[in-house]
Design a protein around this motif. Sequence first.
Motif, PDB file in Angstrom:
ATOM      1  N   LYS A 155       0.803  -1.216   0.000  1.00 53.05           N
ATOM      2  CA  LYS A 155       0.000   0.000   0.000  1.00 53.05           C
ATOM      3  C   LYS A 155       0.839   1.269   0.000  1.00 53.05           C
ATOM      4  O   LYS A 155       0.432   2.298  -0.553  1.00 53.05           O
ATOM      5  CB  LYS A 155      -0.933   0.012   1.218  1.00 53.05           C
ATOM      6  CG  LYS A 155      -2.087  -0.963   1.131  1.00 53.05           C
ATOM      7  CD  LYS A 155      -3.049  -0.561   0.034  1.00 53.05           C
ATOM      8  CE  LYS A 155      -4.262  -1.489  -0.008  1.00 53.05           C
ATOM      9  NZ  LYS A 155      -5.179  -1.140  -1.111  1.00 53.05           N
ATOM     10  N   GLU A 156       2.021   1.211   0.631  1.00 54.90           N
ATOM     11  CA  GLU A 156       2.825   2.427   0.793  1.00 54.90           C
ATOM     12  C   GLU A 156       3.628   2.803  -0.453  1.00 54.90           C
ATOM     13  O   GLU A 156       4.232   3.879  -0.505  1.00 54.90           O
ATOM     14  CB  GLU A 156       3.787   2.281   1.984  1.00 54.90           C
ATOM     15  CG  GLU A 156       4.754   1.125   1.883  1.00 54.90           C
ATOM     16  CD  GLU A 156       4.215  -0.160   2.489  1.00 54.90           C
ATOM     17  OE1 GLU A 156       5.022  -1.067   2.755  1.00 54.90           O
ATOM     18  OE2 GLU A 156       2.983  -0.262   2.694  1.00 54.90           O
ATOM     19  N   GLU A 182       4.697   4.322  -3.933  1.00 53.98           N
ATOM     20  CA  GLU A 182       4.245   5.504  -4.662  1.00 53.98           C
ATOM     21  C   GLU A 182       5.154   5.768  -5.860  1.00 53.98           C
ATOM     22  O   GLU A 182       6.366   5.506  -5.806  1.00 53.98           O
ATOM     23  CB  GLU A 182       4.258   6.741  -3.750  1.00 53.98           C
ATOM     24  CG  GLU A 182       3.333   6.681  -2.548  1.00 53.98           C
ATOM     25  CD  GLU A 182       1.867   6.883  -2.920  1.00 53.98           C
ATOM     26  OE1 GLU A 182       1.606   7.291  -4.073  1.00 53.98           O
ATOM     27  OE2 GLU A 182       0.992   6.624  -2.069  1.00 53.98           O
TER      28      GLU A 182
END
Length: 371
Positions: A24-25, A27
């Motif tokens: 999820k983290e 980017e």
Amino acid sequence: MAIGILVMHWDERVGVEIIGKYPKEIELDEKTLMQLYSQHEFTGEPGMVSIMAGSTNLASYYTGPESSVYVIMVLSTTEDGDAYEDGLAETSRQILSNIDSETLEAVLPSLYQRLSVYPTLNEEQLLAMIYSDGPKRMILKRLQQESAIPKSELAIWLKDAIKDSFIDIESIIASLVKSTIIKIASVKGLATDVAFLNEDIMILRRPPVHLFLDPSEHHLPKALKDSYKNQVRTFFKNYKPTESDNLEIINKVILDPQCYEVLKLLREAMVTKNDIEKLRKKGVEDIDDTLKSLWDSKMIAVFQDESGTEYYCLITDFYASLYYPRYNLDTIRKQYISKSQNPKALLKALDIMREEYISMIKIRKISAKTK
């Protein structure tokens, strides 16, 4: 090493949308995403591009203008993005089948785990992955029946047969050629190249022979020897290879990194739970779930000695290999008699079979001399 995966969608009004990512983290900035978009837009065709972005290497697979989805593998700078191309093509098909946000979120971690080890897969796993790929398996089945198919006809047939799925026919054919299962060649008088069956895949269960012949030598207590042998005999007495059984083993065991590590250990010896626990150092984190997958796939049995110690034993092993398709001679003969295939294509099919046979004999002779 692999760092993560992102699924991007391009919307003409909104622009870049991230519709899934794992972990999820992870980017990527919009400038990098636009750079990937521009690279793919330059060709306009489904396929992969690889670019450097700061301290990462990105391997991005574009599914084409109909879906406008980009599957992006984020890698360290030491990783070769091109090594993930075949894996990304297959993963992209599975992602498009689960493009609903809730479904995608559920399947993305397992797809990422499978894709992250793709460059390290051995021959057995690569063949299993080819077999588990629906479109590739369909092409193989048709070539088993017809021996030769015009490439343009193959593309139309496959897209018509799988109407609701993304198909990158060039990537699929390139993968089958790379694995030596098919050959693409021109035939005089035909406007398109022709796909020929070069080798076939054999996929089935087989007994763990060296374990069966001497269980005691492989750490099973002598008191459990007969029980183990009876289990193996009972299983193979009624065993018949089926596609569904093969796919279950491939998906649950062979292409699952944790299960495969345990399988490799069980191929060497009968082991206790403590022995399996040592595999945590190799990334096997969920021991109980991994053993359950092997149990559910009917690959292992558990035996208990007088002291209560449990021994985990392989009762059926998995076998995947390429082999020379001798049966193709009968297929070619029948097609010639029935006039159901272009005779020049059939002659070319025979030439390819002859070349493969000569190559196979040379390899055997070299292997015999080396031994």
